[in-house]
Design an enzyme around this catalytic site. Structure first.
Site, PDB file in Angstrom:
ATOM      1  N   SER A  79     -34.841  -6.899   3.411  1.00 36.56           N
ATOM      2  CA  SER A  79     -34.563  -6.125   2.199  1.00 36.56           C
ATOM      3  C   SER A  79     -34.166  -7.015   1.021  1.00 36.56           C
ATOM      4  O   SER A  79     -33.614  -8.109   1.189  1.00 36.56           O
ATOM      5  CB  SER A  79     -33.444  -5.109   2.459  1.00 36.56           C
ATOM      6  N   GLN A  80     -34.423  -6.527  -0.162  1.00 40.17           N
ATOM      7  CA  GLN A  80     -34.001  -7.166  -1.399  1.00 40.17           C
ATOM      8  C   GLN A  80     -32.469  -7.294  -1.401  1.00 40.17           C
ATOM      9  O   GLN A  80     -31.764  -6.335  -1.079  1.00 40.17           O
ATOM     10  CB  GLN A  80     -34.456  -6.313  -2.579  1.00 40.17           C
TER      11      GLN A  80
END
Length: 235
Positions: A79-80
């Site tokens: 994930s970012q």
């Protein structure tokens, strides 16, 4: 300039690392997140501690501290960092939960960030090679408060280990995963992206006794949460 502090994890001889360059990259990432509105210093400190480059493939190492999602194989992503920070902030907004369940281990990065803050994390992954890889990383990096489990259907959670003070779902559910509601402890919460690909919203589900309150937040984009088909289930 003062001397730069290196996280103890950076000194582990059995894990790959960038040493001082890695520490500087994490510090720059934290400043970017501050600029985007992440203001929980506990969360920012955890982001700065966790070596994100240990959770990506070596070919992606040079991009490990970019604020972007990256592929980790099997159609999944790490994930970012902004989303990791946002979801972690929501999880601890009203106190630090003792017992947390994460659905979707993936690379293990989100669980590692939680482990820097919270005492007990259970994390479930359905893809065996990702599960095995993440489990090795947790052991190598010393995250002994993370317990990884392999499960074909994460939507079913881990009822034998609950209820959980908080549940964090790190994949996009087409609909709210009702099977997990009963595993939220009274007074606890679940954070889950909901909606079809391209039209997901981050949702927070609060439990108060037999009542559940749903709050819709920002638009997000996650890989889909895969439920096991009924004809695949055993028992």
């Amino acid at each position: 300039m003062g001397a730069e502090t290196v996280n103890a994890h950076d000194k582990h001889p059995h894990v790959r690392g960038f040493g001082m360059a890695s520490a500087r990259s994490r510090a720059r990432l934290v400043e970017r997140l501050r600029g985007l509105g992440i203001d929980d210093e506990t969360v920012l400190a955890a982001i700065e501690k966790v070596q994100r480059h240990q959770f990506v493939d070596e070919a992606m190492t040079s991009r490990a501290y970019d604020d972007t999602a990256l592929p980790i194989g099997y159609g999944q992503t790490i994930s970012q960092p902004y989303i990791v920070a946002q979801m972690t902030s929501l999880l601890i907004a009203e106190g630090r939960p003792e017992n947390v369940l994460e659905i979707g281990t993936g690379s293990g990065y989100q669980a590692a960030v939680l482990a820097e803050i919270l005492p007990s994390i259970y994390t479930v992954e359905r893809i065996q090679p990702l599960y095995e890889r993440a489990r090795r990383r947790f052991a190598e990096l010393g995250y002994r408060n993370v317990r990884a489990r392999l499960a074909r259907d994460g939507v079913l959670g881990l009822p034998d280990y609950g209820p959980f003070d908080a549940i964090l779902v790190t994949a996009g559910a087409e609909r709210l995963p009702k099977a997990l509601y009963a595993q939220i402890a009274d007074g606890g919460r679940m954070i889950v992206p909901v909606g079809p690909s391209g039209d997901q919203r981050l949702m927070v589900i609060y439990r108060d006794g037999a009542n559940y309150r749903e709050q819709a937040l920002d638009a997000v984009s996650f890989v889909p949460l895969i439920e096991q088909r009924a004809d695949e289930r055993i028992g």
